[in-house]
Design a protein around this motif. Structure first.
Motif, PDB file in Angstrom:
ATOM      1  N   VAL A 136       0.850  -1.187   0.000  1.00 44.15           N
ATOM      2  CA  VAL A 136       0.000   0.000   0.000  1.00 44.15           C
ATOM      3  C   VAL A 136       0.884   1.233   0.000  1.00 44.15           C
ATOM      4  CG1 VAL A 136      -1.767   1.291   1.266  1.00 44.15           C
ATOM      5  CG2 VAL A 136      -1.808  -1.215   1.285  1.00 44.15           C
ATOM      6  N   ALA A 193      -6.441   3.153   8.802  1.00 44.67           N
ATOM      7  CA  ALA A 193      -6.552   4.590   8.613  1.00 44.67           C
ATOM      8  C   ALA A 193      -7.167   5.312   9.807  1.00 44.67           C
ATOM      9  CB  ALA A 193      -7.370   4.881   7.355  1.00 44.67           C
ATOM     10  N   PHE A 244      -4.884   6.194  -1.095  1.00 40.81           N
ATOM     11  CA  PHE A 244      -4.209   4.903  -1.040  1.00 40.81           C
ATOM     12  C   PHE A 244      -4.157   4.255  -2.424  1.00 40.81           C
ATOM     13  CE2 PHE A 244      -6.126   5.357   3.190  1.00 40.81           C
ATOM     14  CZ  PHE A 244      -5.001   5.194   3.991  1.00 40.81           C
ATOM     15  N   ASP A 257       0.552   5.125   0.770  1.00 44.63           N
ATOM     16  CA  ASP A 257      -0.303   6.103   1.434  1.00 44.63           C
ATOM     17  C   ASP A 257       0.223   7.493   1.084  1.00 44.63           C
ATOM     18  OD1 ASP A 257      -1.678   7.812   3.130  1.00 44.63           O
ATOM     19  OD2 ASP A 257      -1.213   6.703   4.955  1.00 44.63           O
ATOM     20  N   LYS A 312      -9.580  -3.656   5.554  1.00 45.16           N
ATOM     21  CA  LYS A 312      -8.276  -3.617   6.201  1.00 45.16           C
ATOM     22  C   LYS A 312      -7.753  -2.183   6.268  1.00 45.16           C
ATOM     23  CE  LYS A 312      -4.740  -6.149   7.650  1.00 45.16           C
ATOM     24  NZ  LYS A 312      -4.836  -7.276   8.556  1.00 45.16           N
ATOM     25  N   LEU A 313      -7.894  -1.447   5.169  1.00 46.45           N
ATOM     26  CA  LEU A 313      -7.441  -0.057   5.146  1.00 46.45           C
ATOM     27  C   LEU A 313      -8.222   0.803   6.141  1.00 46.45           C
ATOM     28  CD1 LEU A 313      -6.902   0.549   1.328  1.00 46.45           C
ATOM     29  CD2 LEU A 313      -5.150   0.312   3.099  1.00 46.45           C
ATOM     30  N   VAL A 349      -3.028   0.500  -4.012  1.00 44.49           N
ATOM     31  CA  VAL A 349      -2.747  -0.867  -3.591  1.00 44.49           C
ATOM     32  C   VAL A 349      -2.129  -1.615  -4.758  1.00 44.49           C
ATOM     33  CG1 VAL A 349      -3.754  -2.995  -2.689  1.00 44.49           C
ATOM     34  CG2 VAL A 349      -4.664  -0.788  -1.953  1.00 44.49           C
ATOM     35  N   MET A 369     -13.772   3.492   3.189  1.00 49.96           N
ATOM     36  CA  MET A 369     -13.021   3.525   1.937  1.00 49.96           C
ATOM     37  C   MET A 369     -13.941   3.353   0.735  1.00 49.96           C
ATOM     38  SD  MET A 369      -9.863   3.973   2.531  1.00 49.96           S
ATOM     39  CE  MET A 369      -9.228   4.283   4.165  1.00 49.96           C
TER      40      MET A 369
END
Length: 79
Positions: A19, A78, A33, A21, A73-74, A35, A53
């Motif tokens: 990732v 975050a 973000f 950022d 997951k993000l 990926v 997200m």
């Protein structure tokens, strides 16, 4: 710009992603973000005001269910 790895579990398989950022993304014309998997862009995500997200760009490399797992997951990272 920060880089880190995430792992999501799908059907008992561990999928690893990198990732990027973009910490100061407000000044850029890109999502917060990006990926990647094996160096290829998978998707980019942008958080809304509540931290959820949203997919900005889907490159079609992984299925939609996997994208949702990545987003989940993000969201946890975050916060």
């Amino acid at each position: 710009m920060d880089r880190f790895e995430i792992v999501v579990l799908k059907d008992e398989e561990k999928l690893q992603f990198e990732v990027i950022d973009y910490v100061h993304h407000e000044d850029d014309n890109r999502c917060k973000f990006e990926v990647l998997r094996n160096g290829a862009l998978v998707a980019s995500f942008e958080p809304d005001r509540r931290g959820f997200m949203h997919i900005c760009k889907n490159c079609g490399i992984v299925d939609e269910a996997t994208l949702h797992l990545i987003a989940d997951k993000l969201e946890t990272i975050a916060l």
